[in-house]
Motif scaffolding. Sequence first.
Motif, PDB file in Angstrom:
ATOM      1  N   VAL A  62       0.891  -1.081  -0.127  1.00  6.81           N
ATOM      2  CA  VAL A  62      -0.120  -0.076  -0.105  1.00  6.81           C
ATOM      3  C   VAL A  62       0.778   1.269   0.075  1.00  6.81           C
ATOM      4  O   VAL A  62       1.594   1.491   0.744  1.00  6.81           O
ATOM      5  N   LYS A  63       0.606   1.843  -0.960  1.00  6.58           N
ATOM      6  CA  LYS A  63       1.637   3.397  -1.107  1.00  6.58           C
ATOM      7  C   LYS A  63       0.579   4.374  -1.184  1.00  6.58           C
ATOM      8  O   LYS A  63      -0.277   4.478  -2.131  1.00  6.58           O
ATOM      9  N   LEU A  64       0.662   5.379  -0.348  1.00 10.20           N
ATOM     10  CA  LEU A  64       0.081   6.567  -0.216  1.00 10.20           C
ATOM     11  C   LEU A  64       0.529   7.929   0.007  1.00 10.20           C
ATOM     12  O   LEU A  64       1.667   7.905   0.242  1.00 10.20           O
ATOM     13  N   PHE A  65      -0.222   8.975  -0.413  1.00 12.24           N
ATOM     14  CA  PHE A  65       0.430  10.331  -0.050  1.00 12.24           C
ATOM     15  C   PHE A  65      -0.775  11.229   0.538  1.00 12.24           C
ATOM     16  O   PHE A  65      -2.067  10.511   0.432  1.00 12.24           O
ATOM     17  N   ILE A  74      -4.652   4.239   8.261  1.00 14.92           N
ATOM     18  CA  ILE A  74      -3.890   3.823   9.257  1.00 14.92           C
ATOM     19  C   ILE A  74      -4.852   3.234  10.411  1.00 14.92           C
ATOM     20  O   ILE A  74      -5.115   2.327  10.957  1.00 14.92           O
ATOM     21  N   VAL A  75      -5.850   4.090  10.623  1.00 20.80           N
ATOM     22  CA  VAL A  75      -7.114   4.064  11.651  1.00 20.80           C
ATOM     23  C   VAL A  75      -7.844   2.949  11.233  1.00 20.80           C
ATOM     24  O   VAL A  75      -8.570   2.150  11.980  1.00 20.80           O
ATOM     25  N   ARG A  76      -8.128   2.710   9.832  1.00 22.39           N
ATOM     26  CA  ARG A  76      -9.050   1.678   9.321  1.00 22.39           C
ATOM     27  C   ARG A  76      -8.315   0.275   9.319  1.00 22.39           C
ATOM     28  O   ARG A  76      -8.949  -0.628   9.549  1.00 22.39           O
ATOM     29  N   THR A  77      -7.046   0.524   9.086  1.00 22.76           N
ATOM     30  CA  THR A  77      -6.175  -0.830   9.087  1.00 22.76           C
ATOM     31  C   THR A  77      -5.772  -1.504  10.394  1.00 22.76           C
ATOM     32  O   THR A  77      -5.888  -2.749  10.562  1.00 22.76           O
ATOM     33  N   TYR A  78      -5.633  -0.461  11.392  1.00 22.79           N
ATOM     34  CA  TYR A  78      -5.287  -1.037  12.515  1.00 22.79           C
ATOM     35  C   TYR A  78      -6.317  -0.646  13.708  1.00 22.79           C
ATOM     36  O   TYR A  78      -5.993   0.133  14.658  1.00 22.79           O
ATOM     37  N   PRO A  79      -7.290  -0.981  13.725  1.00 24.57           N
ATOM     38  CA  PRO A  79      -8.490  -0.344  14.493  1.00 24.57           C
ATOM     39  C   PRO A  79      -8.126  -1.028  16.107  1.00 24.57           C
ATOM     40  O   PRO A  79      -8.446  -0.260  16.926  1.00 24.57           O
ATOM     41  N   TYR A  80      -7.484  -2.040  16.246  1.00 22.46           N
ATOM     42  CA  TYR A  80      -7.327  -2.632  17.482  1.00 22.46           C
ATOM     43  C   TYR A  80      -6.041  -2.344  18.247  1.00 22.46           C
ATOM     44  O   TYR A  80      -5.508  -2.757  19.151  1.00 22.46           O
ATOM     45  N   LYS A  81      -5.264  -1.540  17.480  1.00 17.25           N
ATOM     46  CA  LYS A  81      -3.944  -1.256  17.713  1.00 17.25           C
ATOM     47  C   LYS A  81      -4.205   0.194  18.711  1.00 17.25           C
ATOM     48  O   LYS A  81      -4.612   1.066  18.441  1.00 17.25           O
ATOM     49  N   GLY A  82      -3.363   0.320  19.826  1.00 17.44           N
ATOM     50  CA  GLY A  82      -3.231   1.687  20.638  1.00 17.44           C
ATOM     51  C   GLY A  82      -4.382   2.137  20.720  1.00 17.44           C
ATOM     52  O   GLY A  82      -5.439   1.679  21.275  1.00 17.44           O
TER      53      GLY A  82
ATOM     54  N   SER B  87     -16.092   2.943  -1.870  1.00 22.29           N
ATOM     55  CA  SER B  87     -15.600   1.279  -1.882  1.00 22.29           C
ATOM     56  C   SER B  87     -15.688   1.004  -0.664  1.00 22.29           C
ATOM     57  O   SER B  87     -15.399   1.499   0.398  1.00 22.29           O
ATOM     58  N   HIS B  88     -15.792  -0.376  -0.515  1.00 24.07           N
ATOM     59  CA  HIS B  88     -15.626  -1.135   0.952  1.00 24.07           C
ATOM     60  C   HIS B  88     -14.345  -1.876   0.870  1.00 24.07           C
ATOM     61  O   HIS B  88     -13.832  -2.297   2.027  1.00 24.07           O
ATOM     62  N   ASP B  89     -13.685  -2.356  -0.117  1.00 24.50           N
ATOM     63  CA  ASP B  89     -12.263  -2.671  -0.199  1.00 24.50           C
ATOM     64  C   ASP B  89     -11.270  -1.845   0.209  1.00 24.50           C
ATOM     65  O   ASP B  89     -11.136  -0.480   0.106  1.00 24.50           O
ATOM     66  N   PRO B  90     -10.708  -2.211   1.530  1.00 25.44           N
ATOM     67  CA  PRO B  90      -9.666  -1.157   2.165  1.00 25.44           C
ATOM     68  C   PRO B  90      -8.764  -0.472   1.394  1.00 25.44           C
ATOM     69  O   PRO B  90      -8.613   0.684   1.607  1.00 25.44           O
ATOM     70  N   LYS B  91      -7.941  -1.369   0.667  1.00 29.72           N
ATOM     71  CA  LYS B  91      -7.034  -0.638  -0.382  1.00 29.72           C
ATOM     72  C   LYS B  91      -7.740   0.430  -1.313  1.00 29.72           C
ATOM     73  O   LYS B  91      -7.211   1.448  -1.409  1.00 29.72           O
ATOM     74  N   ILE B  95      -7.152   4.618  -1.704  1.00 30.98           N
ATOM     75  CA  ILE B  95      -7.084   5.439  -2.926  1.00 30.98           C
ATOM     76  C   ILE B  95      -8.183   6.572  -2.964  1.00 30.98           C
ATOM     77  O   ILE B  95      -7.629   7.664  -3.571  1.00 30.98           O
ATOM     78  N   GLU B  96      -9.246   6.010  -2.782  1.00 26.70           N
ATOM     79  CA  GLU B  96     -10.358   7.022  -3.085  1.00 26.70           C
ATOM     80  C   GLU B  96     -10.074   8.142  -1.869  1.00 26.70           C
ATOM     81  O   GLU B  96     -10.322   9.253  -2.559  1.00 26.70           O
ATOM     82  N   THR B  97      -9.834   7.693  -0.772  1.00 28.30           N
ATOM     83  CA  THR B  97      -9.665   8.769   0.154  1.00 28.30           C
ATOM     84  C   THR B  97      -8.436  10.054  -0.157  1.00 28.30           C
ATOM     85  O   THR B  97      -8.410  11.049  -0.303  1.00 28.30           O
ATOM     86  N   MET B  98      -7.301   9.140  -0.710  1.00 25.78           N
ATOM     87  CA  MET B  98      -6.173   9.922  -1.140  1.00 25.78           C
ATOM     88  C   MET B  98      -6.572  10.969  -1.955  1.00 25.78           C
ATOM     89  O   MET B  98      -6.058  12.116  -2.130  1.00 25.78           O
TER      90      MET B  98
END
Lengths: 304, 304
Positions: A62-65, A74-82, B87-91, B95-98
Amino acid sequence: MAIKVYGSMFSTATIRVLLCLTEKDLDFELINIDLASGEHQMPHMLSRNPFGQIPAFEDGDVKLFESRAIILYIVRTYPYKGTNLVSHDPKQKAIETMWMEVECQVFDPAVVGLAWELWMKRFLFGQKEDPAIGLEKKLDCLLDVYESRLSESKYLAGDRYSLADLYHVPMIKFLMDTQTKEVFEAREHLSAWVRDILARRACLKAYCYTGEDAAAATALTHGAHTAVATAVMATISDEIRVTLAPARPSALPGDPPNSGDAPTASTLRRSARIVGARPDTTVPPQGGSTHPPQSPAFGPISDA
Amino acid sequence: MAIKVYGSMFSTATIRVLLCLTEKDLDFELINIDLASGEHQMPHMLSRNPFGQIPAFEDGDVKLFESRAIILYIVRTYPYKGTNLVSHDPKQKAIETMWMEVECQVFDPAVVGLAWELWMKRFLFGQKEDPAIGLEKKLDCLLDVYESRLSESKYLAGDRYSLADLYHVPMIKFLMDTQTKEVFEAREHLSAWVRDILARRACLKAYCYTGEDAAAATALTHGAHTAVATAVMATISDEIRVTLAPARPSALPGDPPNSGDAPTASTLRRSARIVGARPDTTVPPQGGSTHPPQSPAFGPISDA
């Protein structure tokens, strides 16, 4: 290490992402991008962000800017961390989102002008700053709304620290080192909120990452007391300020070990021109703002 | 009717919300706020948005402001109505959010300066616009990135129309009525995308709501052919442009029936000062931008 952040200690947008990573207690690697040499405009960075801005982010494939998009990932991918930084109740979530948008659309545009007057003009362009009275007056009106809101709830979106608060940290942290601190301190609930959000352990840790004191960051990671952390932060903060003064011939903290000569006032000015008005690149310390009034380099990718 | 939007046909932020509502095929009531008389700054509107901006939104007991926060509430609350815009697919969602953030942080700041030069200075302040070459050059570089992206996928976030595209519509629709249209048309994939997103039935319908031709909007609601809708829109669009010319002594389309005298150049200028730099209020036609370079009314809530 899976998560990589390509950014700079001079970038409020980078710091915003680090704040989220430290709140979520995630391991990551911060790869310093040398803004002074225009590294963010070089091919290896343009392939990570075609607009030539920082931060860029990688988590495996996953590559983002765009800092706020990275944070939402981050918050969607790691909901149960920290720390849980988002609500799942639909109405509460709507309020959080609203105050996240207020930061982006109302607060940030108001303070970048101040950042320009209070910091960049003097340090990077050797100009005398104009009295920022007009800009401060506008901020004053805006902060009345914040004071009213924070008299109703401890945090912007309710009784729990959320992304709505986190989004505000980088610019507020900067303003606390300027005369504008006074307009915050004049308001009871607002100043209590500022003290609270800046004293968070994850916040202190994020600022250590942006400095050169990796040992301090490690100490914090392993549970240093907040008072100790505050002292460490004060030291690092002072160091950053001193080092940024163009006259001092030393390397910038956070520069890669082999980055060559220390930036001079001239290279800092050039960097400021390069990053002049890029929302996701620029920060007060580096110089520039999203839309500095009469900035010599208004507009995105002007030098792309 | 449960959903109410307090806004104005002069507000790109209002139109952004209407675009979402029409895509989601939701019933709503648009309550026109008279920017020329400063209605958005009056107590009944400040209670809906303390920053004095439009649009404000109500859905039963949910009361929100900030157009993008409103839109995110709508798509979360009504996932199965109308067009699926997220979209509901995380990746894919990342990309949409970006690209939603790119609109907000990169695209919008770049085009509001152009809007100021190409529209507001001439129509509201009687000034000759400066050559917008510098601003257009910056937009040109930015649009190269868009062209590259749109050569890879039909829409910004992939093969499906999403919020990332919808967010761009209001400012692009405006620019298509200016000389800047040419820099879009010079790019094959970008211009195809522009034609596509502006010709959507929901888009045409949203623009009808912002005009005075309720009958046209109703016709579209009941399935008028796109070609017919386009013709209707062209008429309405022309009407809006002509009516906005300060010299014409007629009521603005969308004004409340009993709003009093038609706005003069003077009241339009006053309104422009009032809404000068409020991201969620201002739109090119009304005058002003989020951060117009050297705008006489830079900054939020300057007249609050």
